[in-house]
Design an enzyme around this catalytic site. Structure first.
Site, PDB file in Angstrom:
ATOM      1  N   LYS A 130      -9.590  -5.046 -14.211  1.00 52.41           N
ATOM      2  CA  LYS A 130     -10.366  -5.381 -13.020  1.00 52.41           C
ATOM      3  C   LYS A 130     -11.155  -4.147 -12.562  1.00 52.41           C
ATOM      4  O   LYS A 130     -10.635  -3.037 -12.577  1.00 52.41           O
ATOM      5  CB  LYS A 130      -9.371  -5.813 -11.933  1.00 52.41           C
ATOM      6  CG  LYS A 130     -10.012  -6.159 -10.626  1.00 52.41           C
ATOM      7  CD  LYS A 130      -8.949  -6.502  -9.601  1.00 52.41           C
ATOM      8  CE  LYS A 130      -9.639  -6.580  -8.294  1.00 52.41           C
ATOM      9  NZ  LYS A 130      -9.204  -6.191  -7.120  1.00 52.41           N
ATOM     10  N   LYS A 190     -12.123   1.218  -8.084  1.00 48.21           N
ATOM     11  CA  LYS A 190     -12.332   2.657  -7.954  1.00 48.21           C
ATOM     12  C   LYS A 190     -11.144   3.440  -8.492  1.00 48.21           C
ATOM     13  O   LYS A 190     -11.304   4.474  -9.134  1.00 48.21           O
ATOM     14  CB  LYS A 190     -12.573   2.986  -6.480  1.00 48.21           C
ATOM     15  CG  LYS A 190     -13.239   4.302  -6.254  1.00 48.21           C
ATOM     16  CD  LYS A 190     -13.388   4.584  -4.784  1.00 48.21           C
ATOM     17  CE  LYS A 190     -12.115   5.158  -4.275  1.00 48.21           C
ATOM     18  NZ  LYS A 190     -12.099   6.000  -3.144  1.00 48.21           N
ATOM     19  N   LYS A 199       0.824  -1.212   0.000  1.00 51.95           N
ATOM     20  CA  LYS A 199       0.000   0.000   0.000  1.00 51.95           C
ATOM     21  C   LYS A 199       0.855   1.259   0.000  1.00 51.95           C
ATOM     22  O   LYS A 199       0.522   2.245  -0.658  1.00 51.95           O
ATOM     23  CB  LYS A 199      -0.939   0.010   1.227  1.00 51.95           C
ATOM     24  CG  LYS A 199      -2.255  -0.718   0.992  1.00 51.95           C
ATOM     25  CD  LYS A 199      -3.381   0.261   0.640  1.00 51.95           C
ATOM     26  CE  LYS A 199      -4.508  -0.373  -0.130  1.00 51.95           C
ATOM     27  NZ  LYS A 199      -5.532  -1.000   0.656  1.00 51.95           N
TER      28      LYS A 199
END
Ligand code: TRP
Ligand code: SF4
Length: 330
Positions: free
Chosen positions: A198, A201, A116
């Site tokens: 895929k 958002k 991340k």
């Protein structure tokens, strides 16, 4: 004698409107689980702060939208306990207590921590809270002593860490307060977005539960197809077409077979093919839109559901925290 139902707990970060990928992945699974288990579903608004602490302007809106999406999508407050993390201070207290015994090395080696940080370069994620994200998640889970935690594959390291912390706590304080929760893997049917990647958002390729009918139709109209099929007269290959992936989810088998044949011989054009699937999608989303509209207009219903759910959740969380304090002699 009614057997005690096994307990399920899961949470979701309110980081934007729910799309078909979230819906078919997580929510369909939750809906099935609520039929059988004692379910606790919560909006993890504190977790959202781990990456959005600098801009909290939309967080309340996101929490509300998420609750509306859940209710419209079929999460039933009569069956499941629906609540918001920040309404239950016990999550923060247990997070603090667990943080005292959570080795930093366990947190630093957590794969999502590194990934991340790499992925979200525009924010400063070298924070204490971001490192401790899985400790908060462990607190979320352990407070409710669930048998199962429905999550996607990406969450498995967090669940493993939860079990490790539970074991460590039990070992240190010679107690059995925390049973080790098992994962309930969500069979994530990979939902393709309008650009063929895929649905996500961050790719801006989603179809959201909150989209209007014209928006959904427009998104499908401009959706990518088999890239080799340029002209109407070119035969296509459904296996390489994202629109066909939607047919596989939303159209009856007969329609799928027909399109599979007609696409390869150019008997059907992409415009008509897309219209067919748009009709099915609109049909499936219409009941969701109806409930969404009602709940958006009258928000008191959502408030009541969350108030009742938070009250129920608090009872469980308080009882566990009491056992924790007892075990720690605090
Ligand atoms: N980390 C989870 C996610 O990003 C959200 C979450 C927070 C969660 N607390 C939880 C999931 C507890 C399951 C149980 O999807
Ligand atoms: Fe895709 Fe349908 Fe066009 Fe074939 S006809 S390429 S399946 S959109």
């Amino acid at each position: 004698m009614t057997p005690i139902r096994k307990r399920v707990l899961s949470g979701m970060q309110p980081s934007g409107l729910m799309h078909l990928g979230n819906y078919l992945g997580a929510l369909e699974n939750w809906k099935a689980l609520q039929e059988q288990y004692d379910c606790y579903f919560f909006v993890a608004d504190w977790h959202a702060l781990s990456t959005n602490y600098a801009d909290t302007s939309r967080i309340r809106m996101f929490v509300r939208d998420m609750l509306i999406d859940w209710l419209a999508g079929g999460i039933d407050p009569e069956r499941a306990t629906i609540f918001i993390q920040s309404r239950i201070p016990e999550h923060a207290i247990l997070h603090l207590l667990l943080s005292m015994m959570a080795p930093v090395s366990w947190l630093e080696r957590n794969p999502t921590y590194k990934e991340k940080q790499e992925e979200i370069k525009e924010k400063d994620l070298t924070t204490y809270g971001f490192l401790g994200y899985p400790v908060l998640q462990a607190a979320d889970i352990l407070l409710y002593k669930p048998d199962f935690v429905p999550v996607g594959k990406d969450q498995l390291p967090h669940l493993e860490l939860t079990r490790e912390l539970a074991r460590r706590f039990n070992d240190i304080y010679k107690t059995s307060v925390f049973p080790e929760p098992k994962e309930h893997l969500t069979k994530f049917p990979k939902v393709i977005g309008t650009d063929g990647r895929k649905m996500s958002k961050s790719y801006h390729n989603t179809i959201n539960l909150s989209d209007t009918e014209p928006a959904v139709r427009q998104k499908l109209k401009t959706m990518v197809t088999d890239p080799a099929r340029v002209r109407r007269t070119d035969p296509g290959n459904p296996d390489l077409c994202p629109v066909y992936e939607f047919h596989k989810i939303y159209s009856p088998q007969g329609t799928q077979d027909q399109i599979n044949k007609d696409c390869r011989t150019a008997a059907i054009g992409c415009i008509d093919c897309k219209k067919l699937v748009a009709d099915r999608l609109v049909e499936q989303l219409t009941p969701i839109w109806d409930i969404r509209a009602k709940l958006t207009q009258d928000s008191s219903q959502v408030d009541e559901i969350v108030d009742a759910g938070s009250k129920r959740a608090a009872t469980v969380a308080k009882a566990t925290l009491q056992e924790v304090n007892e075990a720690m002699k605090i």
